[in-house]
Motif scaffolding. Structure first.
Motif, PDB file in Angstrom:
ATOM      1  N   ALA A 183      24.530   6.705  -1.604  1.00  0.00           N
ATOM      2  CA  ALA A 183      25.796   5.972  -1.497  1.00  0.00           C
ATOM      3  C   ALA A 183      25.973   5.528  -0.048  1.00  0.00           C
ATOM      4  CB  ALA A 183      26.951   6.870  -1.922  1.00  0.00           C
ATOM      5  N   PRO A 184      25.373   4.389   0.276  1.00  0.00           N
ATOM      6  CA  PRO A 184      25.420   3.938   1.677  1.00  0.00           C
ATOM      7  C   PRO A 184      26.844   3.696   2.162  1.00  0.00           C
ATOM      8  CG  PRO A 184      23.801   2.685   0.419  1.00  0.00           C
ATOM      9  CD  PRO A 184      24.595   3.478  -0.575  1.00  0.00           C
ATOM     10  N   LEU A 185      27.016   3.827   3.474  1.00  0.00           N
ATOM     11  CA  LEU A 185      28.305   3.508   4.079  1.00  0.00           C
ATOM     12  C   LEU A 185      28.639   2.040   3.834  1.00  0.00           C
ATOM     13  CD1 LEU A 185      28.023   5.208   7.582  1.00  0.00           C
ATOM     14  CD2 LEU A 185      29.094   6.112   5.509  1.00  0.00           C
ATOM     15  N   SER A 186      29.908   1.766   3.617  1.00  0.00           N
ATOM     16  CA  SER A 186      30.283   0.367   3.417  1.00  0.00           C
ATOM     17  C   SER A 186      31.204  -0.149   4.517  1.00  0.00           C
ATOM     18  CB  SER A 186      30.982   0.213   2.056  1.00  0.00           C
ATOM     19  OG  SER A 186      32.100   1.079   2.009  1.00  0.00           O
ATOM     20  N   ASP A 187      31.711   0.747   5.338  1.00  0.00           N
ATOM     21  CA  ASP A 187      32.679   0.312   6.348  1.00  0.00           C
ATOM     22  C   ASP A 187      32.095   0.156   7.750  1.00  0.00           C
ATOM     23  OD1 ASP A 187      34.646   0.150   4.467  1.00  0.00           O
ATOM     24  OD2 ASP A 187      35.432   2.161   4.851  1.00  0.00           O
ATOM     25  N   LEU A 188      30.857   0.581   7.922  1.00  0.00           N
ATOM     26  CA  LEU A 188      30.237   0.468   9.241  1.00  0.00           C
ATOM     27  C   LEU A 188      29.479  -0.856   9.323  1.00  0.00           C
ATOM     28  CD1 LEU A 188      29.162   1.542  11.968  1.00  0.00           C
ATOM     29  CD2 LEU A 188      27.399   2.766  10.675  1.00  0.00           C
ATOM     30  N   ARG A 189      29.669  -1.568  10.436  1.00  0.00           N
ATOM     31  CA  ARG A 189      28.883  -2.785  10.664  1.00  0.00           C
ATOM     32  C   ARG A 189      27.940  -2.572  11.847  1.00  0.00           C
ATOM     33  NH1 ARG A 189      32.646  -7.566  11.454  1.00  0.00           N
ATOM     34  NH2 ARG A 189      34.221  -5.963  11.832  1.00  0.00           N
ATOM     35  N   VAL A 190      26.698  -2.965  11.658  1.00  0.00           N
ATOM     36  CA  VAL A 190      25.668  -2.763  12.678  1.00  0.00           C
ATOM     37  C   VAL A 190      25.023  -4.102  12.989  1.00  0.00           C
ATOM     38  CG1 VAL A 190      23.502  -1.584  13.227  1.00  0.00           C
ATOM     39  CG2 VAL A 190      25.204  -0.441  11.773  1.00  0.00           C
ATOM     40  N   SER A 191      24.833  -4.391  14.264  1.00  0.00           N
ATOM     41  CA  SER A 191      24.118  -5.596  14.689  1.00  0.00           C
ATOM     42  C   SER A 191      22.975  -5.184  15.609  1.00  0.00           C
ATOM     43  CB  SER A 191      25.068  -6.547  15.421  1.00  0.00           C
ATOM     44  OG  SER A 191      24.368  -7.700  15.849  1.00  0.00           O
ATOM     45  N   ALA A 192      21.758  -5.543  15.215  1.00  0.00           N
ATOM     46  CA  ALA A 192      20.582  -5.132  15.987  1.00  0.00           C
ATOM     47  C   ALA A 192      19.842  -6.343  16.541  1.00  0.00           C
ATOM     48  CB  ALA A 192      19.641  -4.324  15.100  1.00  0.00           C
ATOM     49  N   THR A 193      19.348  -6.212  17.767  1.00  0.00           N
ATOM     50  CA  THR A 193      18.464  -7.194  18.388  1.00  0.00           C
ATOM     51  C   THR A 193      17.238  -6.439  18.871  1.00  0.00           C
ATOM     52  OG1 THR A 193      20.276  -8.634  19.075  1.00  0.00           O
ATOM     53  CG2 THR A 193      18.210  -8.821  20.303  1.00  0.00           C
ATOM     54  N   CYS A 194      16.050  -6.891  18.471  1.00  0.00           N
ATOM     55  CA  CYS A 194      14.821  -6.146  18.750  1.00  0.00           C
ATOM     56  C   CYS A 194      13.868  -6.933  19.638  1.00  0.00           C
ATOM     57  CB  CYS A 194      14.118  -5.789  17.443  1.00  0.00           C
ATOM     58  SG  CYS A 194      15.098  -4.685  16.412  1.00  0.00           S
ATOM     59  N   ASN A 195      13.356  -6.271  20.655  1.00  0.00           N
ATOM     60  CA  ASN A 195      12.407  -6.853  21.589  1.00  0.00           C
ATOM     61  C   ASN A 195      11.158  -5.997  21.674  1.00  0.00           C
ATOM     62  OD1 ASN A 195      14.212  -8.955  23.040  1.00  0.00           O
ATOM     63  ND2 ASN A 195      15.425  -7.086  23.157  1.00  0.00           N
ATOM     64  N   ARG A 196      10.023  -6.649  21.877  1.00  0.00           N
ATOM     65  CA  ARG A 196       8.785  -5.918  22.159  1.00  0.00           C
ATOM     66  C   ARG A 196       8.571  -5.941  23.671  1.00  0.00           C
ATOM     67  NH1 ARG A 196       6.670  -2.830  18.454  1.00  0.00           N
ATOM     68  NH2 ARG A 196       6.421  -4.521  16.963  1.00  0.00           N
TER      69      ARG A 196
END
Lengths: 360, 360, 360, 360
Positions: free
Chosen positions: A232-245
């Motif tokens: 039952a994943p969280l529904s109220d959390l928002r995540v923004s990811a930026t990925c670099n090598r």
């Protein structure tokens, strides 16, 4: 004698790849496992591991693997294995892992294929081993006595969820997380990143990585439903990811900005919370569980990949620069060893935990 | 003949340092300036530039600088200079730059000392040359006919404000910005970062850098007050910066998450806005103004420092990966050449602009 | 009970530097030694080691060193130490090491100051421990009962002499050696090499290094005179060294071309000779003696610093690409861990050897 | 109007590869050539160059190439080209270059396939343009009016032969040369060297490179036979090469030890000889000929790839650390830009020379 006291026979799928090599190094040092069978592509099968493998680890190839003859990844060839570790590439992992699962093997996978399947635990072993409750349902559905699949998360997710879980447990739900990663080249396998792309350079994209982080965090930090049939994943959390090598061999650095849903704790309370965080794998005495799950560093220029990636033999997360965020509540920088807690090490600790709980 | 048509005699303070060396390279290629006088510490004064300097640029040392005898940084020794460029370290820049200003020189500074002084323009020349209106007040206060100080911003700030300015001009005020930087080693001067700290490593701290970005952005994107006696920084925008040092020689990469105060534009509108952005330095025909202020790249793995830092001869900003942000409205990655637009190049274009406007 | 069976109290001079830090790591893992006293400059004395030191090792700081209070390097403060390891810089090592020697301490030095002193063993412990015969004369000359000085060689010399010694022992004198090195940055200490000098770059000079190699090889491969009062360096061997600094953290690579004085052996005989080479430190069961002194690799793209520097816990030398030389007789490439066998590890094995021989 | 005064239409084979990209950059800046036709594999043909190419140069892609539609490498499609530059991989260069030659094109090749063919000039254009005398024989043999093949040498050979030629011309034959190279990653093309192989690492092997250097030097420094039907390589010089790959983007560093056949000159005579060396391409006023063929540096820590590779726009060789060799007569370190003088730049200067001589 409980299953956790005997040495388990381990099979490794994708044994010649980068994750597979890390499995070999870690298993050779682990008293709970014996390297029993090694699987790879047809091209490698029939050859001794030492000649089938282009070895790229800084550690020398363990002697207990050198002469093992590599097999193709057919469950019929892995009889005698108590546990299967998969370092397979996603392009083939789906079918092969399913075949082993259906053949009644306990499968611990690094691939992304089943991570978001609702009844498959996506388990960072220092975070959400409570998701193992899904295993009974997996078995019931397929009529299996021993087989199941547990996956571990994306390597960057593995590091990020550790402090987030500690904070959520102590201070209640999180509301928003912005994270920017600086990821090591070993995460891309071999040959992986071309040197012309990374010497004196940064690559500001890791294909497919950002959505993985953004959704895996929600599943791992969430719970399971009432009848343990699905997560039952969280529904109220928002995540923004930026990925670099970045030009680093091992160790992912992640810069996180975090907003709490409720009243935010002080910086000191956050530090104390992270320092005090423990997990059930420690309590059970699992061999690979780190003594300290989270190292909080007060040195203002840490964590650094070269200096901190081996904390807790690569199974700890190091968190530093914990300070107020002018936009959210707190910001900090964390470091995770991407091929240990972020990959093979997590699978192994997952298996240790399962053995301690009598699931293997 | 207008002042902008004659060749200006340039003095460079801190000429032997890393920023000073970049000044020398750029000035030697610039038809508007002639290298007239070079200043450095007492240790270097009296020596020809070629022997006083441990040259670290990839370009060969320009012949028109090699034999210039270095002086100490005393205004009395710089008679004949029309413009003074300062690459001095902050530890000495305060007193020396003030002395030149009071001696009626037009001073363009890279140091942080006067950046936040209310009546000193903190000017990224492709962004806020309207702040030059403060110069009249500076002169009046001190009874000067020609002297003034213009500073340029921190190298990371220089890159960040360019797309932010374009967006603000077109779509109205911004509300929140989270930025994480991956900064090149040349920003730390020489010897600067020790190789043991950066090979196979990241340093997650650049001392003092984050507050600079967080406050300089507000001043640059803000206006000036009604009687042009002081700048009027933005008060409603909140900025959170995290700065990292990475193993890259030149070129700062910055990952930004942006929230608009009002209705957000679409991704396509944002791209178009950035592509169409122009500045007055272009209109005036300044030599160092880039043909295109912002390069918007559609290649999903760009910008990259090694490939994009020389866009517009280092005076353009490259913006890529423009995409929706799950937490704010938009996120993107930008690249700025930290010693060109981020330092010496900005000063030079600032001076070109001032000359075109009759201020020199 | 022989001295070799008890745990020896170790003092480390220059404990906060790069070589000193390596001493701390190695001693903390070594059952023959207990870290007793740590010495450094006045600036550090009085502080616990953990706060006096800018730690740069990939291994975490050992707990048995963290709280040791650092002293100044005065022999009177090191009573209770059985052995003194010096990682001091050459600028101060001369006087301080002499003072400890005269105060009757067994001193193992990494500095260059006494390396070429005729009655001081310049000892690579897997090569020429027979030079310990000089110690009796050292003591007699100064009227000491326990004191002596043994130095280890330059880090590049340490690697080169190992295969040369094996070849000389088996096939007779060598005539000419040309060697070009690619040396890691850790050899320059901290801050050492500036990152602007080594990222995307090579520095083709290591000041003073080439003459050291050219003369140290002659002393180490030579013998001692009849009354054991002085070493007797080789006079017929000519060595030419070229040294480069490369962007590698640890591990010196050396490309050698070798000419024998007599009939040259075949390539296979050379490989066998290197594989079979053993030393007295192994026979005596010294803890740090590698199981295999020389690893001969048949993989044609080895040795590589990242993959091979930890062979034998850094105490082995790896030799590969053994092939005919169109100009001399044979050429090969070797790798040595510059701060283990090339520095601190050599001193520690030297001390173990001395203890086994009853000299401590 | 002589042929050297008109702009020549250039075709580039292998235009999308690393060498091909360098050709595009250099040709776009060269007033003697116009980019006319671009050839690559079937996979790329039909696409505009900008979309067919994964661009890896630090310079932006030249506008005059962006929209050129790439063709397959069929001579019938290159009508209108005055000169053909080949950056093809050796696996296909043999057949394709021969087809263009037989179709009466002037072909300048970077591939190894025809380098050792006796009647093909292996020409470093600042060294041995006298070998162009072989062209008449090539044409006669095949009944061609305009077609011929000229190759340039291996990138490391290109740098090494320049000072050797100067020394041989002035002081007579050389007897023995030992050279160890530290080669940049751009020499391996793209994707080329995997980042896991070269970050914090050295690869001590470049497959097939050492024999190339050892034999190409003899051909280049040799002459041609009496009837100009074949080259006459040196038979008395012995060369031993050891090649390493290092983490440098561009610029090969080479450490050479040299023995003269006769009485050796002094170090000062050697420096003067190198400084004074000139070539016919300079005399003829070829556009790409460097003003100074050899830069002799007195700074003891030079040449360095990052600082010196662009000397003479990449067409000069920088030689430093010229000092006595304890084994031979002299040793020195040189630097060559491996994709300019070492590859595409050499081909272009070869073509300029041919045009000046009326061969195109």
């Amino acid at each position: 004698m409980s299953s956790s006291d005997r040495v388990l026979n381990a099979g490794v799928l994708g044994a010649t790849g980068t994750v597979g090599q890390r499995f070999i190094v870690l298993l050779s040092q682990n008293p709970m496992f014996r390297i029993h069978s090694l699987g790879a592509s047809e091209r490698s099968s029939g050859k001794p591991y030492s000649s089938a493998t282009k070895w790229k680890m800084s550690e020398l190839m363990p002697t207990d693997a050198r002469n093992v003859v590599v097999k193709s990844c057919d469950p019929a060839l892995f009889a005698g294995c108590d546990v299967i570790f998969s370092g397979l590439d996603a392009s083939v992992a789906g079918d092969i892992e399913r075949a082993f699962f259906e053949a009644n093997f306990a499968v611990f996978s690094n691939a992304k294929n089943y991570r978001m399947t609702p009844n498959v635990p996506l388990c960072v072993p220092v975070v959400n081993t409570d998701h193992y409750a899904l295993i009974a349902g997996q078995r019931a559905e397929m009529g299996l006595t021993k087989g199941f699949i547990v996956t571990n998360s994306n390597c960057s997710t593995s590091g990020l969820v550790v402090p987030l879980k500690a904070l959520q447990d102590k201070f209640g739900p999180l509301k928003r997380v912005v994270v920017t990663t600086l990821q090591a080249i070993s995460g891309a396998g071999y040959p992986g990143v071309a040197s012309l792309d990374i010497l004196d350079n940064i690559v500001p994209l890791i294909s497919g990585e950002e959505p993985k982080i953004e959704e895996e965090v929600l599943k791992i930090l969430g719970g399971i439903n009432a009848d343990a049939s699905a997560c039952a994943p969280l529904s109220d959390l928002r995540v923004s990811a930026t990925c670099n090598r970045v030009p680093v061999v091992d160790g992912h650095t992640e810069c996180a900005n975090v907003e709490f849903a409720g009243t935010p704790p002080t910086i000191d309370e956050i530090k104390q919370c992270l320092r005090e965080y423990t997990c059930e794998a420690q309590t059970l005495g699992c061999y690979s569980a780190p003594a300290q799950v989270i190292h909080v560093t007060e040195e203002e220029d840490r964590p650094q990949p070269r200096l901190d990636r081996n904390a807790g033999e690569g199974m700890s997360v190091t968190v530093g620069r914990i300070r107020p965020c002018p936009v959210f509540h707190v910001k900090f920088t964390l470091l995770v060893h991407n091929t240990v807690l972020g990959a093979a090490g997590a699978s192994i600790l997952n298996a240790e935990y399962a053995a301690k709980k009598g699931l293997i």
